[in-house]
Design a protein around this motif. Structure first.
Motif, PDB file in Angstrom:
ATOM      1  N   THR A   1       0.832  -1.212   0.000  1.00  0.00           N
ATOM      2  CA  THR A   1       0.000   0.000   0.000  1.00  0.00           C
ATOM      3  C   THR A   1       0.860   1.252   0.000  1.00  0.00           C
ATOM      4  O   THR A   1       0.641   2.182  -0.786  1.00  0.00           O
ATOM      5  N   GLN A   2       1.847   1.286   0.866  1.00  0.00           N
ATOM      6  CA  GLN A   2       2.694   2.489   0.972  1.00  0.00           C
ATOM      7  C   GLN A   2       3.645   2.588  -0.218  1.00  0.00           C
ATOM      8  O   GLN A   2       3.910   3.710  -0.693  1.00  0.00           O
ATOM      9  N   CYS A   3       4.131   1.466  -0.726  1.00  0.00           N
ATOM     10  CA  CYS A   3       5.028   1.523  -1.894  1.00  0.00           C
ATOM     11  C   CYS A   3       4.311   2.154  -3.091  1.00  0.00           C
ATOM     12  O   CYS A   3       4.899   2.948  -3.827  1.00  0.00           O
ATOM     13  N   ALA A   4       3.040   1.830  -3.275  1.00  0.00           N
ATOM     14  CA  ALA A   4       2.285   2.403  -4.389  1.00  0.00           C
ATOM     15  C   ALA A   4       2.252   3.928  -4.272  1.00  0.00           C
ATOM     16  O   ALA A   4       2.363   4.648  -5.269  1.00  0.00           O
ATOM     17  N   LYS A   5       2.137   4.426  -3.060  1.00  0.00           N
ATOM     18  CA  LYS A   5       2.101   5.877  -2.847  1.00  0.00           C
ATOM     19  C   LYS A   5       3.486   6.498  -3.047  1.00  0.00           C
ATOM     20  O   LYS A   5       3.611   7.588  -3.619  1.00  0.00           O
TER      21      LYS A   5
ATOM     22  N   GLY B   1       9.072   8.738  -7.700  1.00  0.00           N
ATOM     23  CA  GLY B   1       9.727   8.211  -8.905  1.00  0.00           C
ATOM     24  C   GLY B   1      10.509   6.916  -8.761  1.00  0.00           C
ATOM     25  O   GLY B   1      11.395   6.631  -9.568  1.00  0.00           O
ATOM     26  N   TYR B   2      10.195   6.151  -7.754  1.00  0.00           N
ATOM     27  CA  TYR B   2      10.835   4.842  -7.623  1.00  0.00           C
ATOM     28  C   TYR B   2      10.064   3.793  -8.435  1.00  0.00           C
ATOM     29  O   TYR B   2       8.888   3.973  -8.734  1.00  0.00           O
ATOM     30  N   THR B   3      10.745   2.693  -8.750  1.00  0.00           N
ATOM     31  CA  THR B   3      10.067   1.509  -9.269  1.00  0.00           C
ATOM     32  C   THR B   3       9.849   0.555  -8.105  1.00  0.00           C
ATOM     33  O   THR B   3      10.776   0.279  -7.340  1.00  0.00           O
ATOM     34  N   HIS B   4       8.613   0.071  -7.972  1.00  0.00           N
ATOM     35  CA  HIS B   4       8.251  -0.831  -6.865  1.00  0.00           C
ATOM     36  C   HIS B   4       8.417  -2.279  -7.299  1.00  0.00           C
ATOM     37  O   HIS B   4       7.781  -2.703  -8.264  1.00  0.00           O
TER      38      HIS B   4
ATOM     39  N   VAL C   1       5.995   8.569   6.101  1.00  0.00           N
ATOM     40  CA  VAL C   1       6.859   8.054   5.017  1.00  0.00           C
ATOM     41  C   VAL C   1       7.408   9.208   4.190  1.00  0.00           C
ATOM     42  O   VAL C   1       8.597   9.236   3.840  1.00  0.00           O
ATOM     43  N   LYS C   2       6.535  10.181   3.902  1.00  0.00           N
ATOM     44  CA  LYS C   2       6.942  11.323   3.058  1.00  0.00           C
ATOM     45  C   LYS C   2       8.129  12.069   3.649  1.00  0.00           C
ATOM     46  O   LYS C   2       9.015  12.508   2.933  1.00  0.00           O
TER      47      LYS C   2
END
Ligand code: UP5
Ligand code: MG
Length: 190
Positions: A21-25, A31-34, A181-182
């Motif tokens: 959930t948090q990786c999607a955000k 600009g990361y790839t999950h 996280v931000k």
């Protein structure tokens, strides 16, 4: 891959702690790839590959798949993405995973994002998820939690000793977790 010096963040936490959930955000904002190791393994399991049955059996028991299988899938996904910034979600899960990834890729993570959440909340979330994952039943959830405590927490301790762990209280609502996280991903103003 190592020559390109990709930036890697390991995203760890118990089953249902909100890694996906948090990786999607994070992807949307930074600009990361999950890359979810669990998703890559489920894809491999369903592709009819020779490792499929082994992966299926191990996942249904909450066991950790041998690192050579997972690392191959991660490396392939990293190369194919064309990106140089990755969130590696749900890996490394034990000391063997950690040491093998470092030895094979020569990549050290920038930091480790650790979603800390009590087990009762993890169980509640997993049993409510209802997306047809074979390992989302009470018996396997308990096994997954046990494996997390026994095998994955030591990896977090290893990185803690190196000052690399950014710990988040993951028991809060999704948006509040993302606020925390931000702060970690936002560029630091000197
Ligand atoms: N939700 C999320 N955040 C919430 C919040 N703050 N408040 C309330 N609800 C929240 O979230 C889970 C559920 O909770 C969702 O319904 C969500 O809406 C809600 P999710 O973001 O999916 O959590 P996540 O941490 O990603 O949970 P997941 O079940 O994916 O974690 P696991 O670590 O158990 O699963 P993974 O796919 O990583 O691994 C599965 C299995 O694969 C392992 O058990 C293992 O057998 C195998 N594996 C390996 O062998 N090696 C690997 O390297 C990786 C996996
Ligand atoms: Mg997940």
């Amino acid at each position: 891959l190592a020559e390109k010096k990709p930036k890697v963040v390991f995203v760890l936490g118990g089953p249902g702690s909100g890694k996906g959930t948090q990786c999607a955000k994070i992807v949307q904002h930074f600009g990361y790839t999950h890359l979810s190791a669990g998703d890559l393994l489920r894809e491999e399991r369903d592709s009819g590959s020779e490792n499929g049955t082994m992966i299926k059996n191990m996942m249904n028991e909450g066991q950790i798949v041998p690192s050579e299988v997972t690392i191959k899938l991660l490396q392939k996904a990293m190369v194919e993405s064309g990106n140089d910034k990755f969130l590696i979600d749900g890996f490394p899960r034990n000391e063997e995973n950690r040491a093998a990834f470092e030895a094979v890729t020569k990549i050290e993570p920038e930091f480790v994002l650790y979603f800390n959440c009590p087990e009762e909340e993890l169980e509640r979330r997993i049993l409510n998820r209802n997306q047809g994952r074979e390992d989302d039943n009470i018996e396997t959830v308990r096994k997954r939690c046990k494996v997390f405590l026994e095998s994955s927490l030591p990896v977090i301790e290893y990185y803690k000793a190196k000052g690399k762990v950014r710990e988040i209280d993951a028991a809060k609502p999704i948006e509040e977790v993302f606020e925390a996280v931000k702060v970690i991903f936002a560029p630091k103003v000197e």
